[in-house]
Design a protein around this motif. Sequence first.
Motif: not given
Length: 454
Positions: A416-422, A424-428, A433-435, A443-445
């Motif tokens: 889950e953390q990896l997907m979030i990190a990717k 956020l990285d993609k959308h600076n 946008a990441a959510a 809010q969940t993110l």
Amino acid sequence: MQDGKILIIDDNKSVLSALEILLQFEYKHIKTISNPNQISSLQNLSDFDIVALDMNFSAGVNTGNEGLFWLREIKKKAPHTSVIMMTAYGAVDLAVKALKEGASDFVLKPWNNEKLLATIKSAFLLRKSRKEVQELKQKENHLKQVINQDSNYIIGNSKALTAVLNLVRKVAKTDVNVLITGENGTGKELIARELHRMSPRKNEIFIGVDMGSISETLFESELFGHTKGAFTDAKEDRAGKFEAANNGSLFLDEIGNLSLQTQAKLLSAIQNRTVVRVGSNKPIPVNIRLVCATNCNLNQMVDEGIFREDLLYRINTIHIEVPPLRERDNDILILADFYLKKFATKYGKPSLRINTAAEEKLMGYRWPGNVRELQHTIERAVILCEGNVLKPTDFLLSNNPGISLDKGPETLDEMEQLMIAKALDKHNGNYSAAANQLGISRQTLYNKIKKSEN
């Protein structure tokens, strides 16, 4: 019987006796004096709830000037005490003069007992109200001092930090809106508090709001307040953060996480300097110093159409960029020493110190989590250390801190953390946008990121 203290001042002893007899069953403490010169020697004048004061004391004089003089003296010593003027020579202009000088009421002799008791009761209630207001103000000032106190300090003497603090000193004197940007953990809220501490509003309240933690459905209620019955759980009227911060400073953290809809509502409040509670149509004026903060690139978000340009102009009169810890030179060691002393005292290890090799390790690390990461690193090292010297091995630092985007996850949490990190990285670093990419609400993110940081 009321627990009140009444002082009666009249040169006619028959009047003193009559009033004492009349009032002794209504109020617990009655004191009489026949000479107004004794007023100066009364040490506890402000303890009296009411003073009944004659207006003429010299034989043949009926101008009321003596009473006005002593009224002024009483109000100097006991400004919150209610004073009732008494005279046998009533005139409208004399009554008006007495009221202008601060008297609560005016009574003509001979008096009607019922009317006099009603007048004294009104004066007593007025005194009680003044006393309550005074106590509430004292409590309010005390609460403001407690709320404005912060155990965190801005520590360091690097050129980068000094430049920021110099700008803060210049801006603090004004009321302009300030936008503070910087990476997570750099101390943006501390800079906001410093702005407040150095401003003319320093004796008023500082209120901080984490915008990322407020759901869109509760946004208006939290910031603008609501009336009783406005929605299911609205059981009473409630002031929002804007009203609570009136005359003080309002700090809106994570401003970049707002949706376009909530941005529009915020812009309206900032432009009009008024708020409307949910369930009401009445605009409430507010006088605040607005400070916002974000780790997002708001200009880029404007270009992408996910942040309002007009809102950016409103909050960005002055822009303060807080430098990351890696750009603050020797501040790393200064902060490390500060947190070492703090946590060594907290955990009962006052003789702890950091050796030279460990200091070099701390200086060579990039600190992606900035001051917050340094604080947690020092605390962990102090807790786990078994000797009196902290060595390089006591500091668990990774060459690639955080979750590597190339590292394979080993647990569901890491996935889950990896997907979030990717995302956020993609959308600076753009949360919205990441959510959207992850198929969850902003809010969940935000909650998931906060959980992983803790």
